[in-house]
Design a protein around this motif. Structure first.
Motif, mmCIF file in Angstrom:
data_model
loop_
_atom_site.group_PDB
_atom_site.id
_atom_site.type_symbol
_atom_site.label_atom_id
_atom_site.label_comp_id
_atom_site.label_asym_id
_atom_site.label_seq_id
_atom_site.Cartn_x
_atom_site.Cartn_y
_atom_site.Cartn_z
ATOM 1 N N SER A 139 -3.897 21.912 -27.615
ATOM 2 C CA SER A 139 -5.274 20.723 -27.166
ATOM 3 C C SER A 139 -4.019 20.181 -26.265
ATOM 4 O O SER A 139 -5.104 19.996 -25.111
ATOM 5 C CB SER A 139 -5.936 20.328 -28.143
ATOM 6 N N PHE A 140 -2.914 19.458 -26.725
ATOM 7 C CA PHE A 140 -2.117 18.772 -26.368
ATOM 8 C C PHE A 140 -1.598 18.873 -25.199
ATOM 9 O O PHE A 140 -1.654 18.430 -23.627
ATOM 10 C CB PHE A 140 -1.362 18.021 -26.729
ATOM 11 N N ILE A 141 -0.971 20.210 -25.141
ATOM 12 C CA ILE A 141 -0.779 21.052 -23.558
ATOM 13 C C ILE A 141 -1.655 20.792 -23.041
ATOM 14 O O ILE A 141 -1.374 20.778 -21.399
ATOM 15 C CB ILE A 141 0.025 22.357 -24.105
ATOM 16 N N VAL A 155 -0.524 20.642 -18.846
ATOM 17 C CA VAL A 155 -0.550 22.181 -17.954
ATOM 18 C C VAL A 155 -1.495 21.269 -17.243
ATOM 19 O O VAL A 155 -2.705 20.387 -17.164
ATOM 20 C CB VAL A 155 -1.517 23.000 -18.991
ATOM 21 N N GLN A 156 -2.005 21.234 -15.438
ATOM 22 C CA GLN A 156 -2.278 20.935 -14.423
ATOM 23 C C GLN A 156 -3.667 22.048 -14.348
ATOM 24 O O GLN A 156 -3.742 21.825 -13.428
ATOM 25 C CB GLN A 156 -1.990 20.899 -13.058
ATOM 26 N N LYS A 157 -3.217 23.194 -14.188
ATOM 27 C CA LYS A 157 -3.710 24.502 -13.863
ATOM 28 C C LYS A 157 -4.087 25.727 -14.707
ATOM 29 O O LYS A 157 -3.622 25.950 -15.731
ATOM 30 C CB LYS A 157 -3.321 25.271 -12.661
ATOM 31 N N GLY A 158 -5.021 25.900 -13.774
ATOM 32 C CA GLY A 158 -5.905 27.471 -14.946
ATOM 33 C C GLY A 158 -6.113 26.428 -16.455
ATOM 34 O O GLY A 158 -5.974 27.279 -17.527
#
Length: 313
Positions: A109-111, A116-119
């Motif tokens: 959830s943190f990642i 993560v910015q895309k997808g």
């Protein structure tokens, strides 16, 4: 004609307006709680009390009479040479389920929230998808995948020169694989719940920490986890209770508690004693011990964990 105020249903206030009497609404909360209370009494309190009652009797569910044996069933449970192994297996299941269904969803959830910015939508859908699949189907899929003779994992391992053990007959490994199968099913729901709590952490706080060159692992441990702990405590309890219930399915389908009680936990012991050996009293004693274990875990949670929970409002 009767006086409308004689029954005490209504009174006049200082301005002469009609008001209901103070005591007229006292029964309202109890009436509103009555349906839920009745359902709890029928489907939870009565079965619990009846289970406690049966734990003091010797009965195989077919005889018309029950023989009172006092604490003999509890003595039989504690003196069973496999009791220590069953309790150890239960503790190991709980630890693995907390690792797979509580700690791992937090990290994911943190990642997805701050790294993560895309997808993001694709990853969320992919992770949640197993939650809508039957655990029976999921267990069959894993049994095929991990087949040590003809499964895909075995084929890849042979190509790499590695031998896959027969996990269903290997002490210790069998619990790990069964926990992974169960976690595959319930991971997605826990992830979505934790994701909601992690996403509620103010982005400004995280960005301010990054401006001070705080590494991501410290942001996660010192900011995100404490500020989403109200959601985390719910998922913590859910991981233990739901995980211990769900893990019965792969145990019953694959190992039946074996080999040599290597995969038996308290919940499966209740089923095995009741419907395998028809020892209702012993099964009830196991069920009471399981309830006491869950009660002890909740006590520890409220005493040591609940105090540090952060509630935004």
């Amino acid at each position: 004609m009767s006086n409308p105020f004689s029954s005490g249903a209504a009174v006049l206030d200082a301005r002469g307006r009609l008001r209901p009497a103070a005591h007229s609404g006292r029964l309202t909360p109890y009436l509103l709680l009555a349906p839920a209370t009745i359902l709890f009494a029928i489907f939870m309190f009565y079965p619990l009390l009846y289970t406690l009652y049966l734990s003091f009797f010797d009965w195989n569910m077919t005889r018309p009479t029950k023989e009172f044996v006092a604490f003999d069933n509890y003595i039989a449970v504690f003196t069973d040479p496999n009791f220590g192994k069953i309790m150890g297996n239960t503790a190991l299941y709980i630890l693995l389920l907390l690792l797979f269904d509580f700690a791992a969803p937090y990290v994911f959830s943190f990642i997805l929230s701050f790294v993560v910015q895309k997808g993001k939508n694709f990853y969320k859908s992919s992770i949640f998808l197993p939650s809508v699949i039957s655990l029976v189907v999921g267990t069959m899929i894993f049994v095929w995948l991990l087949n040590p003779i003809s499964g895909p994992v075995s084929a890849v391992a042979k190509a790499l020169g590695v031998t896959i053990p027969i996990w269903s007959n290997t002490q210790g490994l069998v619990i790990v694989v069964l926990s992974i199968i169960t976690s595959w099913k319930i991971f997605g729901y826990n992830f979505i719940v934790v994701m909601a709590g992690v996403s509620s952490v103010p982005l400004e706080v995280v960005e301010a920490a990054r401006l001070d060159d705080v590494p991501n692992w410290r942001i996660f441990l010192n900011i995100v986890v404490p500020m989403s702990s109200s959601t985390g405590i719910y998922v913590l309890i859910l991981s233990i209770v739901t995980g211990m219930q769900q893990i019965f399915t792969p145990i019953n389908m694959v190992t039946q508690g074996g080999p040599d009680y290597a995969s038996t936990n308290l919940i499966y012991a209740v089923y095995d004693q009741a419907f395998g050996f028809f020892k209702t009293g012993t099964a009830s004693a196991y069920a009471i011990l399981m309830m006491l274990l869950f009660g002890f875990l909740l006590f520890l949670e409220f005493k040591f964990v609940e105090k540090s929970v952060y509630y935004e409002n």
